[in-house]
Design an enzyme around this catalytic site. Structure first.
Site, PDB file in Angstrom:
ATOM      1  CG  PHE A 145      -1.971  -1.047   1.171  1.00 25.92           C
ATOM      2  CD1 PHE A 145      -2.830  -1.160   0.097  1.00 25.92           C
ATOM      3  CD2 PHE A 145      -2.096  -1.945   2.217  1.00 25.92           C
ATOM      4  CE1 PHE A 145      -3.804  -2.146   0.050  1.00 25.92           C
ATOM      5  CE2 PHE A 145      -3.068  -2.940   2.186  1.00 25.92           C
ATOM      6  CZ  PHE A 145      -3.916  -3.047   1.094  1.00 25.92           C
TER       7      PHE A 145
ATOM      8  CG  ASP B 120      -3.865  -6.575  10.915  1.00 30.51           C
ATOM      9  OD1 ASP B 120      -3.653  -7.810  10.988  1.00 30.51           O
ATOM     10  OD2 ASP B 120      -3.193  -5.807  10.208  1.00 30.51           O
TER      11      ASP B 120
END
Length: 457
Positions: free
Chosen positions: A55, A171
């Protein structure tokens, strides 16, 4: 001819200068910053690269306005979904507000090609690198039960806080737990978090740390509870912290380890051979199976007393036995009141015991009784000669042979048989020189007592 050459060279340099300026101005401000050509957003000066992902990138920078180090997280606009992710993360972090265990958002802006988040800088990296690379902090988490208990405490605080705000991380893993030099942890990377408790958004997170129900969707009406998958991820993260490996690659039946775990949770004892009952109950039973965040409280309370691995448990137990035994030596002399009698094995009892501490007692009388001339110990700042203490001569009954320790013998009842191993756990006794010193001669035993004096300074 020379003048013509000079003019040509000057024109070339001038054209290159214009080209260079045009090239620089055409560069994205983030790329200029990364190459050291300009300040990012007129404020941040590049220091070093920290991390590169699909990303974008994370770098360290100096905030020239505040003169402090920061982390720059740049997300590529060209990647599908990044715009939504960046704005979502910023929204989540602003809704969470300040918490000492959450990485703080300092600034947010855009360049031509990047979304840029300026974040609080963690000066000791992340938990994964600390464990994997065996740094001092990483080793401390694995060997020092107090440090691991503090980690559990901070994880409880930050997750309880975020859940109370209706935010679920999804996460949690060692890479997203940043470390500060003072021992504080910072939970980072809130890009995959959600405010939806009953979520049908599957395969979100990192497979090794993901709860089984979040990995696969059986039918359109399925959902999972976002708070419970956080608790599961904490359990796997703690196992990695202690043992430098995860139990499963993926919590599905196709994974051999997870399949064995479903058949019997005792698989964990085989996979992590040094796990103790405290960690098994707190991590495996409460966090991974029952999904109870209070498993962290259980770990804190019981781990502080007994440790989190077999090695820690034995170390704590033996340390307690040593302390208790030395205390019992001192107490036995104070509790036994016997009239003055002459005996070649003579020690002293004190009228004013309150004025004497353990170090004084061992220095003044146990060592003297052993005929130890330790001038270096008497120069120690803990050594105090108290002339106001009045000794009373008392005999010590002999319950052992002449080659056994008279000090150890004085601990035994006259009707009992001297058995040193009864004082200690048999598992600890086998290979320990301190316990085996019960079978030493008087001189060897006195050497052990001399060594022990320094353990209490």
């Amino acid at each position: 001819m020379a003048a013509t050459t000079f003019d040509s060279t000057a024109n070339l340099n001038n054209n290159l200068s214009h080209l260079s300026n045009d090239f620089k101005s055409s560069l994205d401000n983030y790329l200029q910053y990364q190459k050291g050509l300009a300040l990012l957003n007129n404020r941040y000066s590049f220091i070093s690269n920290l991390q590169t992902g699909s990303f974008g990138k994370v770098t360290s920078a100096l905030d020239v306005k505040l003169d402090q180090k920061v982390a720059i997280k740049a997300l590529k606009k060209s990647v599908s979904g990044v715009s939504l992710m960046a704005n979502h993360e910023v929204s989540i972090m602003r809704s969470l507000g300040y918490h000492r265990n959450i990485t703080q958002l300092i600034d947010f802006f855009e360049t031509k090609k990047y979304y840029v988040l300026v974040l609080e800088f963690a000066d000791s990296g992340d938990l994964y690198d600390a464990i994997h690379n065996k740094t001092n902090l990483g080793i401390n988490f694995q060997t020092n039960h107090l440090a691991f208990a503090d980690l559990c405490s901070q994880l409880y605080e930050v997750i309880a806080y975020s859940h109370s705000k209706g935010v679920y991380h999804r996460d949690i893993k060692p890479e997203n737990i940043l470390l500060m030099n003072d021992g504080t942890i910072k939970l980072c990377d809130w890009g995959l978090s959600t405010k939806i408790l009953k979520s049908n958004d599957y395969n979100v997170g990192t497979e090794k740390y993901m709860a089984p129900e979040a990995l696969a969707k059986s039918n359109p009406n399925d959902y999972y509870l976002s708070d419970l998958v956080d608790v599961y991820s904490i359990g796997i993260t703690l196992l990695f912290t202690l043992f430098n490996k995860c139990p499963f690659r993926k919590a599905l039946n196709t994974d051999p380890n997870y399949s064995s775990f479903l058949k019997s949770k005792s698989f964990i004892y085989d996979f992590f051979t040094s796990i103790n009952t405290v960690s098994f109950r707190g991590i495996v039973d409460l966090l991974i199976i029952e999904r109870d965040l209070n498993g962290l409280k259980f770990l804190i309370e019981n781990g502080m007393k007994n440790g989190f691995t077999i090695d820690q448990e034995y170390s704590i137990s033996f340390s307690k036995q040593q302390n208790n035994y030395i205390n019992s030596i001192v107490d036995s002399f104070n509790d036994t009141k016997i009239e003055n009698e002459s005996n070649e094995n003579e020690v002293f009892l004190f009228d004013d015991y309150d004025t004497l501490n353990e170090d004084d007692f061992i220095n003044e009388h146990v060592l003297n009784d052993c005929n130890i001339n330790d001038s270096s110990s008497k120069s120690n700042s803990n050594y105090v000669h108290n002339s106001s203490v009045n000794p009373i001569s008392i005999p010590i009954p002999n319950f052992t042979s002449n080659t056994s320790s008279n000090i150890a013998g004085s601990m035994m009842n006259s009707s009992s048989t001297y058995n040193p191993s009864s004082l200690f756990d048999s598992n600890v006794q086998k290979n320990n020189s301190f316990i085996n010193s019960f079978e030493m001669s008087n001189d060897a035993w006195c050497d052990q007592i001399s060594d022990l004096r320094f353990k209490f300074q």
